[in-house]
Design a protein around this motif. Structure first.
Motif, PDB file in Angstrom:
ATOM      1  N   ALA A 142       0.810  -1.511  -0.174  1.00 22.63           N
ATOM      2  CA  ALA A 142       0.191  -0.128   0.005  1.00 22.63           C
ATOM      3  C   ALA A 142       0.946   1.489   0.275  1.00 22.63           C
ATOM      4  CB  ALA A 142      -1.269   0.027   1.322  1.00 22.63           C
ATOM      5  N   LYS A 143       0.869   2.114  -0.685  1.00 17.65           N
ATOM      6  CA  LYS A 143       1.747   2.975  -1.191  1.00 17.65           C
ATOM      7  C   LYS A 143       1.003   3.986  -0.673  1.00 17.65           C
ATOM      8  CE  LYS A 143       4.185   1.706  -5.353  1.00 17.65           C
ATOM      9  NZ  LYS A 143       4.503   2.311  -6.658  1.00 17.65           N
ATOM     10  N   PRO A 144       1.354   5.690  -0.208  1.00 17.82           N
ATOM     11  CA  PRO A 144       0.620   6.536   0.323  1.00 17.82           C
ATOM     12  C   PRO A 144      -0.128   7.608  -1.133  1.00 17.82           C
ATOM     13  CG  PRO A 144       3.506   6.667   1.541  1.00 17.82           C
ATOM     14  CD  PRO A 144       3.149   5.821   0.243  1.00 17.82           C
ATOM     15  N   PRO A 145      -1.008   8.536  -0.384  1.00 19.77           N
ATOM     16  CA  PRO A 145      -0.971   9.137  -1.468  1.00 19.77           C
ATOM     17  C   PRO A 145       0.390  10.266  -1.128  1.00 19.77           C
ATOM     18  CG  PRO A 145      -2.190  10.001   1.149  1.00 19.77           C
ATOM     19  CD  PRO A 145      -1.432   8.246   0.723  1.00 19.77           C
ATOM     20  N   PRO A 146       0.254  10.742  -2.567  1.00 14.90           N
ATOM     21  CA  PRO A 146       1.221  11.332  -3.125  1.00 14.90           C
ATOM     22  C   PRO A 146       1.234  12.947  -2.233  1.00 14.90           C
ATOM     23  CG  PRO A 146       0.199  11.503  -5.205  1.00 14.90           C
ATOM     24  CD  PRO A 146      -0.411  10.374  -4.105  1.00 14.90           C
ATOM     25  N   LEU A 147       2.187  13.562  -1.454  1.00 12.69           N
ATOM     26  CA  LEU A 147       1.729  14.750  -0.818  1.00 12.69           C
ATOM     27  C   LEU A 147       1.270  15.650  -1.351  1.00 12.69           C
ATOM     28  CD1 LEU A 147       5.338  15.127   1.240  1.00 12.69           C
ATOM     29  CD2 LEU A 147       3.172  14.185   1.486  1.00 12.69           C
ATOM     30  N   TRP A 148       0.828  16.815  -1.243  1.00 12.19           N
ATOM     31  CA  TRP A 148       0.141  17.739  -1.539  1.00 12.19           C
ATOM     32  C   TRP A 148      -0.141  19.242  -0.429  1.00 12.19           C
ATOM     33  CZ3 TRP A 148      -4.965  20.230  -1.148  1.00 12.19           C
ATOM     34  CH2 TRP A 148      -5.649  21.181  -2.248  1.00 12.19           C
ATOM     35  N   LYS A 149       0.458  19.712  -1.691  1.00 15.44           N
ATOM     36  CA  LYS A 149       1.373  20.869  -0.483  1.00 15.44           C
ATOM     37  C   LYS A 149       0.813  22.167  -1.668  1.00 15.44           C
ATOM     38  CE  LYS A 149       4.864  18.752   1.623  1.00 15.44           C
ATOM     39  NZ  LYS A 149       5.917  18.601   1.811  1.00 15.44           N
ATOM     40  N   PRO A 150      -0.380  22.383  -0.942  1.00 19.81           N
ATOM     41  CA  PRO A 150      -0.590  23.595  -1.847  1.00 19.81           C
ATOM     42  C   PRO A 150      -0.796  25.146  -1.054  1.00 19.81           C
ATOM     43  CG  PRO A 150      -2.304  23.316  -0.622  1.00 19.81           C
ATOM     44  CD  PRO A 150      -1.857  22.017  -0.249  1.00 19.81           C
ATOM     45  N   GLU A 151      -0.393  26.170  -2.845  1.00 20.08           N
ATOM     46  CA  GLU A 151       0.034  27.471  -2.017  1.00 20.08           C
ATOM     47  C   GLU A 151      -1.006  28.208  -2.035  1.00 20.08           C
ATOM     48  OE1 GLU A 151       3.555  28.718  -3.610  1.00 20.08           O
ATOM     49  OE2 GLU A 151       4.977  26.808  -2.369  1.00 20.08           O
ATOM     50  N   VAL A 152      -1.343  29.010  -1.484  1.00 24.03           N
ATOM     51  CA  VAL A 152      -1.887  30.467  -1.747  1.00 24.03           C
ATOM     52  C   VAL A 152      -2.133  30.753  -3.189  1.00 24.03           C
ATOM     53  CG1 VAL A 152      -2.570  33.372  -1.000  1.00 24.03           C
ATOM     54  CG2 VAL A 152      -1.544  31.485   0.536  1.00 24.03           C
ATOM     55  N   GLY A 153      -1.381  30.841  -4.092  1.00 22.90           N
ATOM     56  CA  GLY A 153      -1.498  30.890  -5.986  1.00 22.90           C
ATOM     57  C   GLY A 153      -2.459  29.756  -6.184  1.00 22.90           C
ATOM     58  N   LEU A 154      -2.373  28.893  -5.681  1.00 25.69           N
ATOM     59  CA  LEU A 154      -2.988  28.288  -6.412  1.00 25.69           C
ATOM     60  C   LEU A 154      -5.066  28.627  -6.379  1.00 25.69           C
ATOM     61  CD1 LEU A 154      -4.361  25.102  -7.415  1.00 25.69           C
ATOM     62  CD2 LEU A 154      -4.146  24.653  -4.773  1.00 25.69           C
ATOM     63  N   LEU A 155      -5.505  29.612  -4.943  1.00 27.88           N
ATOM     64  CA  LEU A 155      -6.609  29.829  -4.989  1.00 27.88           C
ATOM     65  C   LEU A 155      -6.364  31.219  -6.415  1.00 27.88           C
ATOM     66  CD1 LEU A 155      -7.028  30.513  -1.601  1.00 27.88           C
ATOM     67  CD2 LEU A 155      -7.619  28.632  -3.466  1.00 27.88           C
ATOM     68  N   LEU A 156      -5.655  31.887  -6.310  1.00 26.79           N
ATOM     69  CA  LEU A 156      -5.139  33.039  -7.754  1.00 26.79           C
ATOM     70  C   LEU A 156      -5.880  32.373  -8.921  1.00 26.79           C
ATOM     71  CD1 LEU A 156      -2.884  34.894  -6.036  1.00 26.79           C
ATOM     72  CD2 LEU A 156      -5.475  35.860  -6.145  1.00 26.79           C
ATOM     73  N   GLN A 157      -4.916  31.245  -9.025  1.00 24.65           N
ATOM     74  CA  GLN A 157      -5.264  30.682 -10.235  1.00 24.65           C
ATOM     75  C   GLN A 157      -6.362  30.299 -10.712  1.00 24.65           C
ATOM     76  OE1 GLN A 157      -2.620  26.916 -10.310  1.00 24.65           O
ATOM     77  NE2 GLN A 157      -1.377  27.894 -10.463  1.00 24.65           N
ATOM     78  N   HIS A 158      -6.980  29.520  -9.869  1.00 29.18           N
ATOM     79  CA  HIS A 158      -9.000  29.843  -9.668  1.00 29.18           C
ATOM     80  C   HIS A 158      -9.596  30.015  -9.309  1.00 29.18           C
ATOM     81  CE1 HIS A 158      -7.835  25.272 -11.373  1.00 29.18           C
ATOM     82  NE2 HIS A 158      -6.905  25.648 -10.551  1.00 29.18           N
ATOM     83  N   ALA A 159      -9.533  31.493  -9.478  1.00 29.53           N
ATOM     84  CA  ALA A 159      -9.807  32.805  -8.629  1.00 29.53           C
ATOM     85  C   ALA A 159     -11.389  32.967  -9.781  1.00 29.53           C
ATOM     86  CB  ALA A 159      -9.636  34.226  -9.030  1.00 29.53           C
ATOM     87  N   SER A 160     -11.311  33.205 -10.991  1.00 31.98           N
ATOM     88  CA  SER A 160     -12.504  32.828 -11.893  1.00 31.98           C
ATOM     89  C   SER A 160     -13.312  31.802 -11.521  1.00 31.98           C
ATOM     90  CB  SER A 160     -12.281  32.995 -13.527  1.00 31.98           C
ATOM     91  OG  SER A 160     -11.423  32.083 -13.678  1.00 31.98           O
ATOM     92  N   GLU A 161     -13.254  30.855 -11.456  1.00 31.67           N
ATOM     93  CA  GLU A 161     -14.041  29.761 -11.215  1.00 31.67           C
ATOM     94  C   GLU A 161     -14.513  29.618  -9.569  1.00 31.67           C
ATOM     95  OE1 GLU A 161     -11.503  25.712 -13.231  1.00 31.67           O
ATOM     96  OE2 GLU A 161     -10.694  27.403 -12.562  1.00 31.67           O
ATOM     97  N   LEU A 162     -13.509  29.844  -8.567  1.00 28.98           N
ATOM     98  CA  LEU A 162     -14.319  29.752  -7.586  1.00 28.98           C
ATOM     99  C   LEU A 162     -15.340  31.560  -7.090  1.00 28.98           C
ATOM    100  CD1 LEU A 162     -10.782  29.033  -5.364  1.00 28.98           C
ATOM    101  CD2 LEU A 162     -12.736  27.294  -5.966  1.00 28.98           C
ATOM    102  N   GLN A 163     -15.182  32.169  -7.743  1.00 29.40           N
ATOM    103  CA  GLN A 163     -16.269  33.375  -7.613  1.00 29.40           C
ATOM    104  C   GLN A 163     -15.990  34.002  -6.520  1.00 29.40           C
ATOM    105  OE1 GLN A 163     -20.149  31.772  -7.938  1.00 29.40           O
ATOM    106  NE2 GLN A 163     -20.077  31.014 -10.546  1.00 29.40           N
TER     107      GLN A 163
END
Length: 192
Positions: free
Chosen positions: A69-90
Motif C-alpha cells: 500500500a503506497k501512501p497518497p502523494p503529498l499535496w502541498k498547496p500554496e496560496v497562488g493556487l486560489l489565484l489561479q482558480h479565482a474566476s472558477e471560485l467566484q
C-alpha cells in the motif's frame, strides 16, 4: 590408394553421440533459462517471506504480498493556487485582495526561506566533503551537518500550511466546495 576425406558421395552425414549429447544439453539449458527468466519476472516467486505473528514469532507466509500500500502523494498547496482558480471560485474583490496580500507575503517569506535552505545544503555539503577528505565522516557528523536544513525545512512547511489555512479562511463554504472539485485531481483524495 589415395585417401580423400569427405569425398565419398554415398556416405551420409551423421552426428556422433557426443554431438547429440551436447545439443540436448544446450537445448535443456536454453529452456531452463527461459523458465528462470519467467520466474524472475513473476512477483514473489522464489522468495521466502516471513511475518511476525501476534506473539512475535516469525511465521512463513505461503505467498508474499503482491502489492504494498503506497501512501497518497503529498499535496502541498500554496496560496497562488486560489489565484489561479479565482474566476472558477467566484472570489469577490475584498476576498481577492486578502488572498493577493497573503500570496505576496508568502512569496516574500518563501524566497528568504529558500535562500536559507540553499545555504544550509551548501554548508552541509562542505562539511561532508571536509570529513571525507580526512576519511573520518561519522554518521553523527553527517546528520549533525543536516540539522539546520531539517529545521528550516520543517519551518518552511509549517509556514506554507499557515498561509494556506489563512487563505482558505477567506473562502465561503460554497467556494471551498468548488475548490475541492477543482483540485480533486491534484489532491488524490486528500481533504482540504
Amino acid at each position: 590408394m589415395k585417401l580423400q576425406p569427405f569425398a565419398n558421395p554415398k556416405r551420409r552425414f551423421r552426428l556422433g553421440p557426443g554431438t547429440v549429447i551436447a545439443l540436448v544439453a544446450a537445448l535443456g539449458i536454453g529452456i531452463y533459462g527461459q523458465i528462470g527468466d519467467r520466474r524472475a519476472q513473476a512477483p514473489g516467486v522464489g522468495k521466502t517471506v516471513y511475518e511476525a505473528d501476534a506473539a512475535g514469532r516469525m511465521q512463513r507466509l505461503d505467498a508474499p504480498p503482491t502489492s504494498s500500500a503506497k501512501p497518497p502523494p503529498l499535496w502541498k498547496p500554496e496560496v497562488g493556487l486560489l489565484l489561479q482558480h479565482a474566476s472558477e471560485l467566484q472570489i469577490d474583490g475584498p476576498g481577492m485582495q486578502r488572498i493577493e496580500a497573503l500570496d505576496t507575503a508568502w512569496k516574500w517569506e518563501k524566497a528568504g526561506m529558500e535562500e536559507a535552505l540553499r545555504n544550509a545544503v551548501s554548508t552541509a555539503a562542505g562539511k561532508r566533503q571536509e570529513a571525507q577528505g580526512v576519511h573520518s565522516a561519522s554518521a553523527l557528523q553527517i546528520t549533525g551537518s543536516l540539522s539546520d536544513y531539517s529545521r528550516l525545512s520543517h519551518q518552511y512547511n509549517a509556514q506554507r500550511t499557515i498561509y494556506w489555512q489563512n487563505a482558505l479562511a477567506t473562502l465561503t463554504t460554497k467556494q471551498k466546495s468548488l475548490l475541492e472539485g477543482i483540485t480533486e485531481k491534484d489532491r488524490k483524495g486528500r481533504s482540504l
